[in-house]
Design an enzyme around this catalytic site. Structure first.
Site, PDB file in Angstrom:
ATOM      1  CG  HIS A  20      -1.905   1.081   1.265  1.00 33.11           C
ATOM      2  ND1 HIS A  20      -2.239   1.714   2.425  1.00 33.11           N
ATOM      3  CD2 HIS A  20      -2.627   1.686   0.293  1.00 33.11           C
ATOM      4  CE1 HIS A  20      -3.131   2.654   2.174  1.00 33.11           C
ATOM      5  NE2 HIS A  20      -3.378   2.654   0.872  1.00 33.11           N
ATOM      6  CG  HIS A  97       8.437  18.151 -15.425  1.00 33.67           C
ATOM      7  ND1 HIS A  97       7.820  16.935 -15.612  1.00 33.67           N
ATOM      8  CD2 HIS A  97       9.623  18.071 -16.084  1.00 33.67           C
ATOM      9  CE1 HIS A  97       8.588  16.159 -16.351  1.00 33.67           C
ATOM     10  NE2 HIS A  97       9.697  16.821 -16.648  1.00 33.67           N
ATOM     11  CE1 TYR A 119       6.560  18.942 -18.391  1.00 34.23           C
ATOM     12  CE2 TYR A 119       5.508  19.760 -20.381  1.00 34.23           C
ATOM     13  CZ  TYR A 119       6.424  19.914 -19.365  1.00 34.23           C
ATOM     14  OH  TYR A 119       7.217  21.032 -19.321  1.00 34.23           O
ATOM     15  CB  ALA A 120       3.541  11.062 -22.288  1.00 36.40           C
ATOM     16  CG  ASN A 121       6.658  11.497 -17.895  1.00 36.16           C
ATOM     17  OD1 ASN A 121       7.270  10.603 -18.446  1.00 36.16           O
ATOM     18  ND2 ASN A 121       6.848  12.777 -18.165  1.00 36.16           N
TER      19      ASN A 121
END
EC number: 5.4.99.62
Length: 130
Positions: A20, A97, A119-121
């Site tokens: 968790h 970022h 920013y494809a994270n």
């Protein structure tokens, strides 16, 4: 041999070992990957596999409590931002970022895709199944 789900043994192990609040980063091909987290490089060519393909599979396999993104995704990459909002029923957590990159240091693993859009994270925060 495993019959379904994610076949990549490195990803399967990381998922099985998550507790968790542990985190996994799904990264485009340009995100710096820090020392520490397990690096799982899936990139084959520019765009393959895509951020959306990898994220969709992980959301099917993993209990996710929340998702963190760089706030810049909202304007610089509306397509993937909308994808995440539709794929995940809860609000996304956003940070700048630089903070996002700092957070990757605490991840259990960083999965590098072939994605080459800004920013494809995202950071997936593990939930529980009960």
């Amino acid at each position: 041999m495993k019959k379904n789900g994610i076949l990549n043994s490195h990803i399967a192990k990381v998922l099985a070992d998550l507790g968790h609040t542990d985190t996994i980063v799904i990264a485009d091909c340009g995100l710096p990957i820090p020392e520490g987290p397990v690096k799982i490089d899936l990139s084959l060519t520019i765009g393959t596999p895509s951020f959306q393909e990898v994220t969709s599979l992980l959301l099917q396999e993993m209990a996710v409590e929340h998702i963190t993104v760089a706030s810049e995704i909202q304007e610089a990459n509306e397509r993937d931002h909308l994808f995440l909002k539709k794929a995940f029923s809860k609000p996304l957590h956003d940070v700048d970022h630089e903070t996002f990159k700092d957070m990757t240091k605490q991840a259990k693993a960083v999965i590098r895709t072939g994605e080459a859009t800004p920013y494809a994270n995202c950071i997936l925060h593990a939930g529980v199944i009960f």
